[in-house]
Design a protein around this motif. Structure first.
Motif, PDB file in Angstrom:
ATOM      1  N   ALA A  40       0.834  -1.208   0.000  1.00 57.33           N
ATOM      2  CA  ALA A  40       0.000   0.000   0.000  1.00 57.33           C
ATOM      3  C   ALA A  40       0.868   1.256   0.000  1.00 57.33           C
ATOM      4  N   LEU A  41       1.899   1.259   0.824  1.00 61.67           N
ATOM      5  CA  LEU A  41       2.798   2.415   0.903  1.00 61.67           C
ATOM      6  C   LEU A  41       3.552   2.605  -0.415  1.00 61.67           C
ATOM      7  N   ALA A  42       4.114   1.521  -0.942  1.00 62.86           N
ATOM      8  CA  ALA A  42       4.893   1.620  -2.181  1.00 62.86           C
ATOM      9  C   ALA A  42       4.036   2.096  -3.349  1.00 62.86           C
ATOM     10  N   GLN A  43       2.829   1.554  -3.481  1.00 60.73           N
ATOM     11  CA  GLN A  43       1.959   1.958  -4.587  1.00 60.73           C
ATOM     12  C   GLN A  43       1.547   3.421  -4.441  1.00 60.73           C
ATOM     13  N   THR A  44       1.302   3.858  -3.218  1.00 63.19           N
ATOM     14  CA  THR A  44       0.904   5.254  -2.992  1.00 63.19           C
ATOM     15  C   THR A  44       2.053   6.200  -3.331  1.00 63.19           C
ATOM     16  N   LEU A  45       3.263   5.861  -2.879  1.00 65.44           N
ATOM     17  CA  LEU A  45       4.425   6.697  -3.206  1.00 65.44           C
ATOM     18  C   LEU A  45       4.705   6.684  -4.701  1.00 65.44           C
ATOM     19  N   TRP A  46       4.613   5.503  -5.310  1.00 59.43           N
ATOM     20  CA  TRP A  46       4.853   5.396  -6.744  1.00 59.43           C
ATOM     21  C   TRP A  46       3.781   6.138  -7.535  1.00 59.43           C
ATOM     22  N   GLY A  47       2.566   6.140  -7.010  1.00 63.12           N
ATOM     23  CA  GLY A  47       1.496   6.905  -7.658  1.00 63.12           C
ATOM     24  C   GLY A  47       1.848   8.378  -7.747  1.00 63.12           C
ATOM     25  N   MET A  48       2.501   8.916  -6.703  1.00 64.60           N
ATOM     26  CA  MET A  48       2.919  10.326  -6.737  1.00 64.60           C
ATOM     27  C   MET A  48       3.975  10.546  -7.819  1.00 64.60           C
ATOM     28  N   VAL A  49       4.894   9.604  -7.960  1.00 64.06           N
ATOM     29  CA  VAL A  49       5.904   9.705  -9.017  1.00 64.06           C
ATOM     30  C   VAL A  49       5.225   9.627 -10.385  1.00 64.06           C
ATOM     31  N   CYS A  50       4.256   8.751 -10.507  1.00 61.03           N
ATOM     32  CA  CYS A  50       3.584   8.544 -11.789  1.00 61.03           C
ATOM     33  C   CYS A  50       2.688   9.706 -12.203  1.00 61.03           C
ATOM     34  N   LEU A  51       2.433  10.633 -11.300  1.00 59.48           N
ATOM     35  CA  LEU A  51       1.677  11.817 -11.702  1.00 59.48           C
ATOM     36  C   LEU A  51       2.404  12.561 -12.816  1.00 59.48           C
ATOM     37  N   ARG A  52       3.727  12.438 -12.842  1.00 61.18           N
ATOM     38  CA  ARG A  52       4.543  13.095 -13.871  1.00 61.18           C
ATOM     39  C   ARG A  52       4.690  12.246 -15.131  1.00 61.18           C
ATOM     40  N   MET A  53       4.297  10.986 -15.058  1.00 57.16           N
ATOM     41  CA  MET A  53       4.414  10.093 -16.217  1.00 57.16           C
ATOM     42  C   MET A  53       3.234   9.121 -16.266  1.00 57.16           C
ATOM     43  N   PRO A  54       1.993   9.650 -16.287  1.00 59.64           N
ATOM     44  CA  PRO A  54       0.807   8.788 -16.189  1.00 59.64           C
ATOM     45  C   PRO A  54       0.673   7.772 -17.318  1.00 59.64           C
ATOM     46  N   ASP A  55       1.232   8.060 -18.488  1.00 55.85           N
ATOM     47  CA  ASP A  55       1.092   7.148 -19.621  1.00 55.85           C
ATOM     48  C   ASP A  55       2.016   5.942 -19.533  1.00 55.85           C
ATOM     49  N   LEU A  56       2.894   5.886 -18.527  1.00 57.71           N
ATOM     50  CA  LEU A  56       3.829   4.777 -18.421  1.00 57.71           C
ATOM     51  C   LEU A  56       3.354   3.669 -17.486  1.00 57.71           C
ATOM     52  N   CYS A  57       2.272   3.890 -16.764  1.00 58.21           N
ATOM     53  CA  CYS A  57       1.780   2.885 -15.820  1.00 58.21           C
ATOM     54  C   CYS A  57       0.417   2.374 -16.287  1.00 58.21           C
ATOM     55  N   TYR A  58       0.378   1.082 -16.592  1.00 58.12           N
ATOM     56  CA  TYR A  58      -0.845   0.502 -17.153  1.00 58.12           C
ATOM     57  C   TYR A  58      -2.072   0.649 -16.253  1.00 58.12           C
ATOM     58  N   ILE A  59      -1.908   0.545 -14.944  1.00 60.26           N
ATOM     59  CA  ILE A  59      -3.116   0.581 -14.114  1.00 60.26           C
ATOM     60  C   ILE A  59      -3.789   1.942 -14.135  1.00 60.26           C
ATOM     61  N   TYR A  60      -3.030   3.001 -14.483  1.00 60.26           N
ATOM     62  CA  TYR A  60      -3.648   4.322 -14.552  1.00 60.26           C
ATOM     63  C   TYR A  60      -4.329   4.560 -15.894  1.00 60.26           C
ATOM     64  N   TYR A  61      -4.282   3.602 -16.791  1.00 61.51           N
ATOM     65  CA  TYR A  61      -5.085   3.664 -18.009  1.00 61.51           C
ATOM     66  C   TYR A  61      -6.547   3.419 -17.663  1.00 61.51           C
ATOM     67  N   ALA A  62      -6.776   2.602 -16.629  1.00 62.83           N
ATOM     68  CA  ALA A  62      -8.134   2.195 -16.280  1.00 62.83           C
ATOM     69  C   ALA A  62      -8.636   2.834 -14.984  1.00 62.83           C
TER      70      ALA A  62
END
Length: 191
Positions: free
Chosen positions: A66-88
Motif C-alpha cells: 500500500a505504501l509503495a503503490q501510494t508513493l509510486w502513484g505520486m511519481v507517476c503523476l509526472r508520467m501517467p502514460d507509463l503505468c498501465y493501471i492508470y489507463y483504467a
C-alpha cells in the motif's frame, strides 16, 4: 516501450518486497513475528508452513504494498502514460492504497501453497536443496507470488493472457536479480 510500462506498473511490488525484507530484519519484526500456522504440524509430523511464514511478514507486505503503490502513484503523476493501471483507474491515494494492499495480499497468499508443498517434501523453512527438486523449487520461489500479483494487475486493467505470463517472466528475472543484490548486501540470507 511495453516492457518499460510493465516495469513501471510492477515497480511498487518490487519496492514493497524490498521494504518487507528490510522490515523482517528489524527488532520490531522480531517482537511481532508469530508463525501463521501457529506451530501446527500435520499427520506427517511436519509444519503446515514453517517458521518463515509469519503474520508480521504477511501484514508487513500488505502495508508495504500500500505504501509503495501510494508513493509510486505520486511519481507517476509526472508520467501517467507509463503505468498501465492508470489507463483504467484514476491515480489517487485511496485507489493506490487499495491497489497496493491488494498486490501485497496476493503476493503473500500465493506464497503459501509453495511453502505447504515444501514442508510436505521435508524441505526446511528458508533452506534450499540440490538436484532436480532444488531447481524446481528455485523457480517456484521466484514465480509463486507473481501469479497472484498478475491476477491483481489483470483485475485492475484488461490485458491479454500472454501479457499476464510476460509479467511472470519479467517478475521472475527481476526477483532473481534483486535477491542477488540483497544477498550481496547481506539483507537476505540465501539466494
Amino acid at each position: 516501450m511495453m516492457i518499460l510500462k510493465m516495469y513501471v506498473t510492477m515497480f511498487p511490488v518490487i519496492l514493497a518486497g524490498i521494504l518487507n525484507m528490510l522490515f523482517v530484519r528489524t527488532p520490531l519484526y522480531q517482537r511481532l513475528k508469530r508463525p501463521m500456522d501457529g506451530g501446527l504440524t500435520l499427520g506427517d509430523g511436519r509444519r503446515l508452513f514453517g517458521d518463515n511464514k509469519t503474520w508480521a511478514g504477511f501484514f508487513g507486505m500488505i502495508l508495504a504494498g500500500a505504501l509503495a503503490q501510494t508513493l509510486w502513484g505520486m511519481v507517476c503523476l509526472r508520467m501517467p502514460d507509463l503505468c498501465y493501471i492508470y489507463y483504467a483507474h484514476e491515480n489517487t491515494p485511496p485507489f493506490n492504497l487499495l491497489a497496493g494492499g491488494a498486490m501485497g495480499l496476493a503476493y503473500m497468499l500465493f506464497e503459501l501453497p509453495n511453502s505447504f508443498v515444501k514442508r510436505r517434501l521435508a524441505i526446511p523453512s528458508g533452506k534450499t536443496v540440490g538436484g532436480l527438486k532444488g531447481r524446481v523449487f528455485f523457480v517456484m520461489d521466484q514465480v509463486d507470488s507473481l501469479f497472484g500479483v498478475g491476477i491483481v494487475f489483470a483485475l485492475l486493467y484488461p490485458m491479454p493472457l500472454w501479457q499476464y505470463f510476460l509479467y511472470i517472466l519479467l517478475g521472475a528475472a527481476t526477483h532473481v536479480a534483486v535477491n542477488g543484490l540483497l544477498y550481496k548486501a547481506k539483507i537476505r540470507r540465501n539466494l
